[in-house]
Scaffold this motif. Structure first.
Motif, short mmCIF file in Angstrom:
data_model
loop_
_atom_site.label_atom_id
_atom_site.label_comp_id
_atom_site.label_asym_id
_atom_site.label_seq_id
_atom_site.Cartn_x
_atom_site.Cartn_y
_atom_site.Cartn_z
N HIS A 1 0.69 -1.23 0.06
CA HIS A 1 -0.16 -0.07 0.03
C HIS A 1 0.91 1.16 0.06
N HIS A 2 1.92 1.25 0.54
CA HIS A 2 2.92 2.25 0.40
C HIS A 2 3.15 2.55 -0.99
N LEU A 3 3.55 1.27 -1.69
CA LEU A 3 3.88 1.35 -3.00
C LEU A 3 2.81 1.92 -4.11
N LEU A 4 1.64 1.38 -3.58
CA LEU A 4 0.29 2.10 -4.53
C LEU A 4 0.23 3.42 -4.29
N ILE A 5 0.44 4.02 -2.96
CA ILE A 5 0.53 5.36 -2.87
C ILE A 5 1.52 6.19 -3.73
N MET A 6 2.46 5.64 -3.74
CA MET A 6 3.83 6.43 -4.39
C MET A 6 3.43 6.38 -5.98
N GLU A 7 2.71 5.11 -6.59
CA GLU A 7 2.47 4.99 -7.74
C GLU A 7 1.40 6.13 -8.07
N GLU A 8 0.52 6.27 -7.12
CA GLU A 8 -0.68 7.31 -7.51
C GLU A 8 -0.24 8.68 -7.51
N ARG B 1 -6.81 6.20 2.20
CA ARG B 1 -8.05 6.32 3.22
C ARG B 1 -8.66 4.67 3.24
N LEU B 2 -8.68 4.05 2.16
CA LEU B 2 -9.20 2.83 2.55
C LEU B 2 -8.29 1.86 3.46
N TYR B 3 -7.17 1.97 3.25
CA TYR B 3 -6.06 1.02 4.03
C TYR B 3 -5.93 1.53 5.39
N TYR B 4 -5.86 2.67 5.64
CA TYR B 4 -5.71 3.41 6.97
C TYR B 4 -6.99 3.73 7.88
N ARG B 5 -7.91 3.77 7.39
CA ARG B 5 -9.21 4.31 7.87
C ARG B 5 -10.55 3.49 7.47
N ASP B 6 -10.88 3.53 6.46
CA ASP B 6 -12.15 3.27 6.09
C ASP B 6 -12.35 1.61 5.68
N GLY B 7 -11.36 1.06 5.32
CA GLY B 7 -11.49 -0.41 4.91
C GLY B 7 -11.35 -1.42 5.84
N ASP B 8 -11.05 -2.73 5.76
CA ASP B 8 -10.89 -3.61 6.53
C ASP B 8 -9.50 -3.43 7.32
N LEU B 9 -9.34 -3.36 8.44
CA LEU B 9 -8.01 -2.97 9.15
C LEU B 9 -7.30 -4.12 9.69
N TYR B 10 -7.61 -5.31 9.16
CA TYR B 10 -7.24 -6.60 9.90
C TYR B 10 -5.62 -6.63 9.50
N MET B 11 -5.76 -6.69 8.43
CA MET B 11 -4.19 -6.81 7.79
C MET B 11 -3.09 -5.35 8.18
N PHE B 12 -3.94 -4.35 8.44
CA PHE B 12 -3.18 -3.43 9.14
C PHE B 12 -2.52 -3.51 10.79
N ASP B 13 -3.50 -4.25 11.20
CA ASP B 13 -3.22 -4.44 12.68
C ASP B 13 -2.31 -5.53 12.85
N LEU C 1 -5.29 10.62 -0.47
CA LEU C 1 -5.49 9.66 -1.64
C LEU C 1 -6.48 8.54 -1.20
N GLU C 2 -7.28 8.23 -2.08
CA GLU C 2 -8.29 7.18 -1.80
C GLU C 2 -7.77 5.62 -1.25
N VAL C 3 -6.78 5.45 -1.86
CA VAL C 3 -6.05 4.16 -1.69
C VAL C 3 -5.61 4.35 -0.16
#
Length: 235
Positions: A70-77, A148-160, A144-146
């Motif tokens: 997701h860091h990579l996706l952000i840099m690509e955006e 917001r989804l990863y850190y705040r609005d999406g499924d945060l299981y993998m983040f934790d 960026l939307e990606v």
């Protein structure tokens, strides 16, 4: 050897991308994912051969690679991968480091984890300097939307799951603008450092449990914020 490998990577990135932050971060994040792929490959090999099975290690290292993705996706955006030369350099370097770290992990897991500890420390320092020098510019741009989804609005299981110094749902970054996104990325890198340090502890192989595992963790792998901070300072 570990410091040499890290030093070469840092020198190349800092020299070529001195004044191009987004391509620099794109290359850094492309390479930063690779050691976690190496760990997973070797762990799957051990399990296939019937030598050792530890699902918690697989969960955490996959979650770490998911975080770096997701860091990579952000840099690509942000346009970091728009030039073909940057993509070629990033992928070539990643391929070379994959095989080096795979071999190193078979011979010495602790050394392979120490390599990643140093890489993540460099990443933390790079993002911290970038935040200091570009604060006003970043705060003026939307998140960026990606992100917001990863850190705040999406499924945060993998983040934790990649943050062994925290209990699930303990860390929830604020994501309101691009500055907040880079703060979250910077802080992620320090969480990787803590996990890599924890993976080098003497009793890790016996005591390791992932954050979502409900079984009680042993004292050797409690991974509290204070213990990790002390370990980082000692280094």
């Amino acid at each position: 050897m570990i410091r040499l490998l890290v030093g070469i990577l840092v020198f190349v990135i800092n020299t070529i991308y001195r004044d191009r932050p987004y391509p620099r971060f794109y290359v850094l994040e492309t390479v930063a994912r690779v050691p976690y792929f190496s760990y997973l490959s070797v762990l799957h090999l051990y399990e296939t051969l019937g030598l050792w099975r530890k699902a918690d290690w697989l969960k955490v290292h996959f979650a770490e690679s998911w975080n770096e993705l997701h860091h990579l996706l952000i840099m690509e955006e942000l346009g970091g991968a728009s030039f073909w030369g940057d993509r070629l350099l990033a992928r070539t370097t990643a391929l070379i480091y994959y095989w080096i770290i795979t071999a190193l992990y078979i011979v010495s897991p602790g050394a392979a984890y120490h390599f990643m500890e140093l890489v993540e420390k460099h990443a933390y320092n790079s993002y911290d300097k970038f935040l200091t020098s570009h604060e006003a510019e970043l705060k003026a741009q939307p998140a960026l939307e990606v992100a917001r989804l990863y850190y705040r609005d999406g499924d945060l299981y993998m983040f934790d799951e990649f943050q062994t110094a925290h209990t699930p749902a303990e860390r929830r970054p604020q994501i309101e603008n691009l500055y907040d996104v880079f703060v979250a990325i910077r802080d992620d890198e320090m969480e990787h450092v803590k996990t890599m340090i924890a993976c080098q502890l003497p009793d890790t192989k016996l005591a390791y449990l992932s954050p979502h595992n409900l079984e009680p963790q042993t004292a050797a792998f409690a991974n509290t914020e204070a213990n990790n901070t002390q370990a980082i300072t000692a280094r």
